[in-house]
Write a protein that holds these residues in place. Structure first.
Motif, mmCIF file in Angstrom:
data_model
loop_
_atom_site.group_PDB
_atom_site.id
_atom_site.type_symbol
_atom_site.label_atom_id
_atom_site.label_comp_id
_atom_site.label_asym_id
_atom_site.label_seq_id
_atom_site.Cartn_x
_atom_site.Cartn_y
_atom_site.Cartn_z
ATOM 1 N N THR A 63 40.802 92.758 -59.820
ATOM 2 C CA THR A 63 39.491 92.128 -59.683
ATOM 3 C C THR A 63 39.409 90.844 -60.502
ATOM 4 O O THR A 63 40.271 90.546 -61.337
ATOM 5 C CB THR A 63 38.391 93.096 -60.159
ATOM 6 N N LEU A 64 38.368 90.088 -60.257
ATOM 7 C CA LEU A 64 38.126 88.859 -61.011
ATOM 8 C C LEU A 64 37.934 89.155 -62.497
ATOM 9 O O LEU A 64 38.319 88.356 -63.350
ATOM 10 C CB LEU A 64 36.892 88.147 -60.451
ATOM 11 N N HIS A 65 37.368 90.313 -62.808
ATOM 12 C CA HIS A 65 37.166 90.689 -64.209
ATOM 13 C C HIS A 65 38.511 90.781 -64.940
ATOM 14 O O HIS A 65 38.668 90.264 -66.052
ATOM 15 C CB HIS A 65 36.431 92.026 -64.282
ATOM 16 N N VAL A 66 39.495 91.440 -64.318
ATOM 17 C CA VAL A 66 40.821 91.567 -64.932
ATOM 18 C C VAL A 66 41.477 90.203 -65.067
ATOM 19 O O VAL A 66 42.094 89.885 -66.094
ATOM 20 C CB VAL A 66 41.704 92.520 -64.105
ATOM 21 N N LEU A 67 41.350 89.371 -64.036
ATOM 22 C CA LEU A 67 41.926 88.031 -64.077
ATOM 23 C C LEU A 67 41.323 87.212 -65.205
ATOM 24 O O LEU A 67 42.041 86.535 -65.953
ATOM 25 C CB LEU A 67 41.702 87.323 -62.731
ATOM 26 N N ALA A 68 40.005 87.287 -65.358
ATOM 27 C CA ALA A 68 39.335 86.520 -66.408
ATOM 28 C C ALA A 68 39.768 86.995 -67.795
ATOM 29 O O ALA A 68 39.952 86.183 -68.703
ATOM 30 C CB ALA A 68 37.819 86.641 -66.254
ATOM 31 N N VAL A 69 39.958 88.302 -67.964
ATOM 32 C CA VAL A 69 40.389 88.834 -69.258
ATOM 33 C C VAL A 69 41.807 88.374 -69.578
ATOM 34 O O VAL A 69 42.098 87.948 -70.711
ATOM 35 C CB VAL A 69 40.299 90.367 -69.265
ATOM 36 N N LEU A 70 42.712 88.416 -68.598
ATOM 37 C CA LEU A 70 44.081 87.967 -68.824
ATOM 38 C C LEU A 70 44.132 86.487 -69.178
ATOM 39 O O LEU A 70 44.826 86.075 -70.113
ATOM 40 C CB LEU A 70 44.941 88.246 -67.586
ATOM 41 N N ILE A 71 43.396 85.669 -68.416
ATOM 42 C CA ILE A 71 43.368 84.231 -68.700
ATOM 43 C C ILE A 71 42.729 83.976 -70.055
ATOM 44 O O ILE A 71 43.193 83.128 -70.831
ATOM 45 C CB ILE A 71 42.597 83.480 -67.597
ATOM 46 N N GLY A 72 41.665 84.706 -70.388
ATOM 47 C CA GLY A 72 41.013 84.529 -71.677
ATOM 48 C C GLY A 72 41.931 84.877 -72.838
ATOM 49 O O GLY A 72 41.981 84.147 -73.839
ATOM 50 N N LEU A 73 42.668 85.977 -72.714
ATOM 51 C CA LEU A 73 43.608 86.355 -73.770
ATOM 52 C C LEU A 73 44.725 85.328 -73.900
ATOM 53 O O LEU A 73 45.143 84.988 -75.015
ATOM 54 C CB LEU A 73 44.193 87.736 -73.481
ATOM 55 N N TYR A 74 45.212 84.834 -72.761
ATOM 56 C CA TYR A 74 46.249 83.794 -72.795
ATOM 57 C C TYR A 74 45.759 82.556 -73.535
ATOM 58 O O TYR A 74 46.449 82.025 -74.416
ATOM 59 C CB TYR A 74 46.659 83.427 -71.369
ATOM 60 N N LEU A 75 44.554 82.093 -73.215
ATOM 61 C CA LEU A 75 44.013 80.902 -73.863
ATOM 62 C C LEU A 75 43.780 81.136 -75.352
ATOM 63 O O LEU A 75 44.075 80.272 -76.188
ATOM 64 C CB LEU A 75 42.705 80.488 -73.184
ATOM 65 N N LEU A 76 43.273 82.308 -75.697
ATOM 66 C CA LEU A 76 42.947 82.602 -77.096
ATOM 67 C C LEU A 76 44.212 82.687 -77.952
ATOM 68 O O LEU A 76 44.300 82.061 -79.025
ATOM 69 C CB LEU A 76 42.171 83.917 -77.162
ATOM 70 N N VAL A 77 45.205 83.433 -77.488
ATOM 71 C CA VAL A 77 46.434 83.595 -78.267
ATOM 72 C C VAL A 77 47.212 82.282 -78.325
ATOM 73 O O VAL A 77 47.762 81.911 -79.376
ATOM 74 C CB VAL A 77 47.296 84.725 -77.673
#
Length: 219
Positions: A63-77
Motif C-alpha cells: 500500500t501507499l502507507h508502506v511505501l511512504a514509511v520506506l521512503i521516509g526511513l530512507y530519507l531520515l537515515v
C-alpha cells in the motif's frame, strides 16, 4: 551524496585504519570528521539507499502507507549519514552539506508523519530532494578538483538530478507505478554510491601507501 575531500599525505596525526582522516580542532568535530571520512561510512550510506530500493521492487503491491514509511526511513537515515559525513569536509564546504542533510531529515519526517499523503505529494518530496542533492553534489565535485575518482561522484550527482527530474516531471497515476519508479531509482543510485565508496577506499589506501617512508611515489 556527500564525499570527503581527496586524501593527501600531510603532517600530523595518522589516519585511522579504516581511512578516517585527521579532523579539525574540537573533540566532537574530530570524532565526526573521522567517522564521516571513513569509506565504511560511505558504504553504509550506499546500503541505506540500496536496501529500501530492493525492498520496494520486491514487494511492489504494498500500500501507499508502506511505501511512504520506506521512503521516509530512507530519507531520515540517509540524512543522518550525510550530517556526519559533512564534518569530513572543509569548513567552507560544510554548510551546503549540512543543509542537504537537514533537507533529507525534514523530508523523511514529513513522509513518516503523514504516511497517507497522496502519491503526487510523495513524488514531489522525493523528486525535490534528489534534484537539489544532485545539483549540490555536482557543484562540489566540479569545485573539488583534487577529489579522487571524480567521475563516480559526478555520475552519482547526474543520476540524482535525472531521477529528480523524472519523478517530478512524469505524472504517476498509481501506487504500483510510483513504487516501481522510486524503487528503480533507489537501486541505481545505491549501486553508484557503492562504486563511490569502494573508489574512496582505493584512494585512501593509495594515499596511505604513498605516505609510508621509503615508498616510491609517482612523479
Amino acid at each position: 551524496m556527500t564525499v570527503p575531500r581527496g586524501p593527501a599525505p600531510r603532517a600530523g596525526p595518522e589516519p585511522l585504519a579504516d581511512g578516517a582522516a585527521p579532523a579539525p580542532d574540537g573533540a566532537l568535530d574530530r570524532q565526526l570528521a573521522r567517522l564521516g571520512s571513513s569509506w565504511t561510512w560511505l558504504l553504509g550510506s550506499a546500503a541505506t539507499t540500496l536496501v529500501p530500493g530492493i525492498l520496494i521492487l520486491a514487494w511492489p503491491d504494498e500500500t501507499l502507507h508502506v511505501l511512504a514509511v520506506l521512503i521516509g526511513l530512507y530519507l531520515l537515515v540517509t540524512g543522518a549519514f550525510r550530517f556526519v559525513a559533512a564534518f569530513a569536509r572543509e569548513h567552507g564546504e560544510r554548510l551546503p552539506a549540512l543543509l542537504v542533510a537537514v533537507l533529507y531529515v525534514l523530508a523523511g519526517v514529513l513522509c513518516l508523519r503523514h504516511p497517507l499523503q497522496t502519491i503526487a505529494a510523495l513524488s514531489l518530496i522525493t523528486g525535490a530532494v534528489w534534484l537539489v542533492t544532485g545539483m549540490l553534489t555536482a557543484w562540489a565535485a566540479i569545485a573539488a578538483k583534487e577529489l579522487p575518482h571524480r567521475g563516480f561522484v559526478l555520475g552519482a550527482a547526474v543520476l540524482g538530478i535525472v531521477a529528480g527530474i523524472v519523478v517530478l516531471a512524469l505524472p504517476v497515476e498509481s501506487t504500483f507505478a510510483l513504487t516501481r519508479l522510486l524503487g528503480l531509482w533507489l537501486v541505481l543510485i545505491g549501486l553508484v554510491e557503492l562504486g563511490v565508496a569502494f573508489a574512496w577506499r582505493a584512494a585512501l589506501r593509495k594515499a596511505r601507501a604513498g605516505s609510508l617512508p621509503g615508498t616510491p611515489t609517482a612523479a
